[in-house]
Design a protein around this motif. Structure first.
Motif, PDB file in Angstrom:
ATOM      1  N   VAL A 267       0.835  -1.206   0.000  1.00 13.82           N
ATOM      2  CA  VAL A 267       0.000   0.000   0.000  1.00 13.82           C
ATOM      3  C   VAL A 267       0.869   1.256   0.000  1.00 13.82           C
ATOM      4  CG1 VAL A 267      -1.653   1.344   1.350  1.00 13.82           C
ATOM      5  CG2 VAL A 267      -1.980  -1.112   1.067  1.00 13.82           C
ATOM      6  N   MET A 268       1.920   1.277   0.830  1.00 12.47           N
ATOM      7  CA  MET A 268       2.771   2.462   0.912  1.00 12.47           C
ATOM      8  C   MET A 268       3.563   2.669  -0.369  1.00 12.47           C
ATOM      9  SD  MET A 268       2.065   4.074   3.580  1.00 12.47           S
ATOM     10  CE  MET A 268       3.312   5.310   3.217  1.00 12.47           C
ATOM     11  N   LEU A 269       4.075   1.602  -0.967  1.00 11.21           N
ATOM     12  CA  LEU A 269       4.793   1.737  -2.234  1.00 11.21           C
ATOM     13  C   LEU A 269       3.870   2.271  -3.330  1.00 11.21           C
ATOM     14  CD1 LEU A 269       6.984  -1.509  -2.255  1.00 11.21           C
ATOM     15  CD2 LEU A 269       7.811   0.849  -2.106  1.00 11.21           C
ATOM     16  N   THR A 270       2.643   1.784  -3.330  1.00 13.29           N
ATOM     17  CA  THR A 270       1.682   2.238  -4.344  1.00 13.29           C
ATOM     18  C   THR A 270       1.309   3.696  -4.133  1.00 13.29           C
ATOM     19  OG1 THR A 270       0.787  -0.014  -4.495  1.00 13.29           O
ATOM     20  CG2 THR A 270      -0.557   1.771  -5.393  1.00 13.29           C
ATOM     21  N   LEU A 271       1.044   4.075  -2.882  1.00 14.36           N
ATOM     22  CA  LEU A 271       0.663   5.457  -2.592  1.00 14.36           C
ATOM     23  C   LEU A 271       1.792   6.427  -2.904  1.00 14.36           C
ATOM     24  CD1 LEU A 271      -1.290   5.118   0.788  1.00 14.36           C
ATOM     25  CD2 LEU A 271      -2.235   5.632  -1.469  1.00 14.36           C
ATOM     26  N   THR A 272       3.026   6.082  -2.522  1.00 13.43           N
ATOM     27  CA  THR A 272       4.150   6.980  -2.781  1.00 13.43           C
ATOM     28  C   THR A 272       4.444   7.095  -4.275  1.00 13.43           C
ATOM     29  OG1 THR A 272       5.661   5.116  -2.353  1.00 13.43           O
ATOM     30  CG2 THR A 272       5.258   6.666  -0.549  1.00 13.43           C
ATOM     31  N   SER A 273       4.263   6.002  -5.004  1.00 14.29           N
ATOM     32  CA  SER A 273       4.552   6.033  -6.442  1.00 14.29           C
ATOM     33  C   SER A 273       3.512   6.836  -7.217  1.00 14.29           C
ATOM     34  CB  SER A 273       4.624   4.603  -6.986  1.00 14.29           C
ATOM     35  OG  SER A 273       4.854   4.600  -8.379  1.00 14.29           O
ATOM     36  N   TYR A 274       2.262   6.445  -7.090  1.00 15.60           N
ATOM     37  CA  TYR A 274       1.204   7.117  -7.843  1.00 15.60           C
ATOM     38  C   TYR A 274       0.900   8.499  -7.273  1.00 15.60           C
ATOM     39  CZ  TYR A 274       0.356   2.779 -10.352  1.00 15.60           C
ATOM     40  OH  TYR A 274       0.514   1.674 -11.147  1.00 15.60           O
ATOM     41  N   GLY A 275       0.988   8.640  -5.954  1.00 13.31           N
ATOM     42  CA  GLY A 275       0.724   9.938  -5.348  1.00 13.31           C
ATOM     43  C   GLY A 275       1.738  10.989  -5.752  1.00 13.31           C
ATOM     44  N   SER A 276       3.035  10.625  -5.753  1.00 14.61           N
ATOM     45  CA  SER A 276       4.065  11.585  -6.144  1.00 14.61           C
ATOM     46  C   SER A 276       3.939  11.973  -7.603  1.00 14.61           C
ATOM     47  CB  SER A 276       5.455  10.996  -5.876  1.00 14.61           C
ATOM     48  OG  SER A 276       5.656   9.792  -6.621  1.00 14.61           O
ATOM     49  N   LYS A 278       1.022  12.131  -9.247  1.00 12.98           N
ATOM     50  CA  LYS A 278      -0.125  13.029  -9.328  1.00 12.98           C
ATOM     51  C   LYS A 278       0.216  14.420  -8.810  1.00 12.98           C
ATOM     52  CE  LYS A 278      -3.159  10.186 -11.058  1.00 12.98           C
ATOM     53  NZ  LYS A 278      -3.701  10.425 -12.441  1.00 12.98           N
ATOM     54  N   LEU A 279       1.170  14.492  -7.872  1.00 10.04           N
ATOM     55  CA  LEU A 279       1.567  15.786  -7.321  1.00 10.04           C
ATOM     56  C   LEU A 279       2.529  16.528  -8.235  1.00 10.04           C
ATOM     57  CD1 LEU A 279       2.016  14.840  -3.554  1.00 10.04           C
ATOM     58  CD2 LEU A 279       0.195  16.226  -4.571  1.00 10.04           C
ATOM     59  N   GLY A 280       2.924  15.926  -9.353  1.00 10.57           N
ATOM     60  CA  GLY A 280       3.739  16.615 -10.346  1.00 10.57           C
ATOM     61  C   GLY A 280       5.230  16.589 -10.111  1.00 10.57           C
ATOM     62  N   PHE A 281       5.742  15.659  -9.294  1.00  8.65           N
ATOM     63  CA  PHE A 281       7.181  15.578  -9.064  1.00  8.65           C
ATOM     64  C   PHE A 281       7.885  14.979 -10.283  1.00  8.65           C
ATOM     65  CE2 PHE A 281       5.649  15.694  -4.666  1.00  8.65           C
ATOM     66  CZ  PHE A 281       6.522  16.624  -4.119  1.00  8.65           C
ATOM     67  N   VAL A 282       9.118  15.409 -10.528  1.00  7.15           N
ATOM     68  CA  VAL A 282       9.908  14.837 -11.614  1.00  7.15           C
ATOM     69  C   VAL A 282      10.338  13.423 -11.222  1.00  7.15           C
ATOM     70  CG1 VAL A 282      10.725  17.080 -12.380  1.00  7.15           C
ATOM     71  CG2 VAL A 282      12.061  15.784 -10.704  1.00  7.15           C
ATOM     72  N   ARG A 283      10.826  12.670 -12.186  1.00  2.00           N
ATOM     73  CA  ARG A 283      11.124  11.254 -11.966  1.00  2.00           C
ATOM     74  C   ARG A 283      12.108  11.042 -10.819  1.00  2.00           C
ATOM     75  NH1 ARG A 283      14.844   7.284 -13.328  1.00  2.00           N
ATOM     76  NH2 ARG A 283      13.926   5.245 -13.759  1.00  2.00           N
ATOM     77  N   GLU A 284      13.208  11.823 -10.780  1.00  2.00           N
ATOM     78  CA  GLU A 284      14.215  11.641  -9.736  1.00  2.00           C
ATOM     79  C   GLU A 284      13.627  11.874  -8.347  1.00  2.00           C
ATOM     80  OE1 GLU A 284      14.575  13.335 -12.453  1.00  2.00           O
ATOM     81  OE2 GLU A 284      16.105  12.179 -13.556  1.00  2.00           O
ATOM     82  N   ASP A 285      12.764  12.874  -8.217  1.00  3.26           N
ATOM     83  CA  ASP A 285      12.131  13.147  -6.927  1.00  3.26           C
ATOM     84  C   ASP A 285      11.113  12.068  -6.557  1.00  3.26           C
ATOM     85  OD1 ASP A 285      13.639  15.410  -6.747  1.00  3.26           O
ATOM     86  OD2 ASP A 285      12.043  16.804  -7.283  1.00  3.26           O
ATOM     87  N   ARG A 286      10.429  11.524  -7.567  1.00  2.00           N
ATOM     88  CA  ARG A 286       9.471  10.452  -7.282  1.00  2.00           C
ATOM     89  C   ARG A 286      10.182   9.221  -6.716  1.00  2.00           C
ATOM     90  NH1 ARG A 286       7.421  11.657 -12.407  1.00  2.00           N
ATOM     91  NH2 ARG A 286       8.096   9.626 -13.212  1.00  2.00           N
ATOM     92  N   ILE A 287      11.353   8.921  -7.264  1.00  2.00           N
ATOM     93  CA  ILE A 287      12.124   7.784  -6.757  1.00  2.00           C
ATOM     94  C   ILE A 287      12.488   8.008  -5.288  1.00  2.00           C
ATOM     95  CG2 ILE A 287      14.355   6.601  -6.937  1.00  2.00           C
ATOM     96  CD1 ILE A 287      14.164   6.961  -9.965  1.00  2.00           C
ATOM     97  N   THR A 288      12.910   9.232  -4.962  1.00  2.00           N
ATOM     98  CA  THR A 288      13.254   9.553  -3.570  1.00  2.00           C
ATOM     99  C   THR A 288      12.052   9.380  -2.653  1.00  2.00           C
ATOM    100  OG1 THR A 288      14.915  11.151  -4.323  1.00  2.00           O
ATOM    101  CG2 THR A 288      14.147  11.344  -2.045  1.00  2.00           C
ATOM    102  N   ILE A 289      10.901   9.844  -3.082  1.00  2.00           N
ATOM    103  CA  ILE A 289       9.686   9.737  -2.267  1.00  2.00           C
ATOM    104  C   ILE A 289       9.290   8.283  -2.064  1.00  2.00           C
ATOM    105  CG2 ILE A 289       7.205  10.247  -2.235  1.00  2.00           C
ATOM    106  CD1 ILE A 289       7.884  12.883  -3.669  1.00  2.00           C
ATOM    107  N   VAL A 290       9.432   7.458  -3.109  1.00  5.38           N
ATOM    108  CA  VAL A 290       9.076   6.041  -3.001  1.00  5.38           C
ATOM    109  C   VAL A 290       9.930   5.356  -1.941  1.00  5.38           C
ATOM    110  CG1 VAL A 290       9.194   3.819  -4.192  1.00  5.38           C
ATOM    111  CG2 VAL A 290       8.127   5.776  -5.320  1.00  5.38           C
ATOM    112  N   PHE A 291      11.250   5.590  -1.976  1.00  2.54           N
ATOM    113  CA  PHE A 291      12.139   4.869  -1.058  1.00  2.54           C
ATOM    114  C   PHE A 291      12.184   5.486   0.332  1.00  2.54           C
ATOM    115  CE2 PHE A 291      14.148   3.527  -5.165  1.00  2.54           C
ATOM    116  CZ  PHE A 291      13.790   2.198  -5.057  1.00  2.54           C
TER     117      PHE A 291
END
Length: 375
Positions: A267-276, A278-291
């Motif tokens: 659930v957390m991996l899914t929320l951080t991936s899709y949520g980031s 939707k919030l408009g983060f660039v790919r590098e920032d999305r990876i940081t948010i996921v981990f």
């Protein structure tokens, strides 16, 4: 005729050629490092040879010193300047903090409906405590680097989470766990202040003078750090054995607990991936948010549990220990999948800098989401 300066070939010493023996390697998806093996060995030792009586009192005293020293090192290692320098990424850091201290606890509270039919109350207490500890620093940075994400942001996000976790986690435990975690009693607040906050602040204040020493002797201090954590684990599990707490846990309950934690991590991996995204983060920032937003710190959680839960610490840390290994295994696979798409993502990143709505970026987003889905 052989040269007088060189020994005759027949008199040259025979050099023994050693054949390299290839040791069986662990599967790439199973990152069991020495620390994890040490944790497993420590638990086994506590089960076979638990301490009691005077030896237990000595172990408790050593554990108290070890916890204080651990948080002194945490304070001395964390760079407040680096954390403050990352304020310009405030949206990213706020997102990670919300995942760590809001969404995780909310999911933990929702799991209360699993008691007593799925989880026993002691195991649920440990599961909720797992949801309250700060995010990990080292492994988040490592996986972000492997996946070619924003490493600088990962460092700052981990620092923010650790700095706040020293205060926020004990407060959340008192609010959400009440009597199970000691509540807002004067004794618990004194323990938190003396064993957690005071050493941490002392490390921060002395960082100016000892920061260089810590950087130069990082390998040695890391052994001391991990040795202290192992001592905390031994004391907690040993006391659990003496008190007969482990008779409450059956293999079936452990299997169910692993299943619940697998759902939590998914659930957390899914929320951080899709949520980031939707919030408009660039790919590098999305990876940081996921981990950084989906992981929990074992090194910070174990000593906190020993202070907050006392005799019940062994069951309280069990879910955290299982979740720690699970997150390492899953995130290792996920980081490699992200890294495998780095070449096409690199081209997309340049396009994204000039035009956020490019088709190349959309293709990269789809590939990253597909990688997460397959994991």
């Amino acid at each position: 005729m052989p040269s007088p300066h060189r020994p005759h070939p027949s008199h040259r010493p025979h050099r023994l050629r050693l054949r390299k023996i290839a040791l069986p390697a662990l599967p790439s998806w199973l990152p069991l490092d020495g620390f994890i093996l040490g944790l497993i060995g420590t638990v086994v030792l506590a089960v076979l040879l638990p301490v009691s009586g005077r030896a237990a009192s000595i172990t408790d005293g050593a554990t108290t010193v070890a916890v204080a020293f651990l948080f002194f090192l945490y304070g001395a290692r964390l760079s407040t300047r680096e954390a403050l320098d990352g304020v310009r990424h405030w949206r990213l850091h706020l997102t990670v903090l919300v995942c760590t201290f809001v969404i995780f606890p909310a999911l933990g509270l929702a799991a209360r409906g699993l008691v007593p039919y799925v989880l026993t109350h002691p195991l649920y207490t440990g599961l909720l405590f797992l949801c309250l500890v700060p995010s990990t620093v080292q492994s988040s940075i490592a996986f972000t680097s492997i996946a070619r994400g924003n490493v600088a942001a990962a460092i700052c996000a981990g620092s923010f989470s650790s700095l706040l976790g020293v205060v926020v986690t004990p407060v959340l435990v008192a609010l959400l766990l009440g009597g199970s975690g000691g509540g807002f009693s004067a004794d618990s607040m004194i323990k938190i202040g003396l064993q957690l906050l005071a050493p941490f602040l002392a490390g921060q204040l002395l960082r100016r003078w000892i920061g260089g020493f810590i950087s130069r002797h990082r390998a040695v201090l890391r052994l001391v750090d991990r040795g202290s954590v192992l001592l905390v684990v031994y004391a907690a599990f040993s006391e659990g054995m003496v008190r007969g707490i482990w008779h409450q846990v059956t293999p079936a309950r452990l299997a169910i607990l692993l299943g619940v934690e697998a759902v939590l991590l998914t659930v957390m991996l899914t929320l951080t991936s899709y949520g980031s995204r939707k919030l408009g983060f660039v790919r590098e920032d999305r990876i940081t948010i996921v981990f950084a937003g989906s992981k929990k710190s074992l090194a910070a959680g174990l000593p906190m549990a020993s202070v907050l839960f006392g005799a019940q610490a062994s069951l309280a840390v069990l879910p955290l220990m299982l979740f720690h290994q699970m997150q390492l295994m899953v995130c290792a696979v996920l980081a490699r999948r992200f890294a495998a798409r780095a070449p096409e993502a690199a081209g997309a990143a340049g396009t994204e800098a000039g035009n956020r709505s490019s088709v190349a970026q959309a293709d990269t987003d789809s590939a990253d989401d597909a990688a997460l889905t397959r994991v």
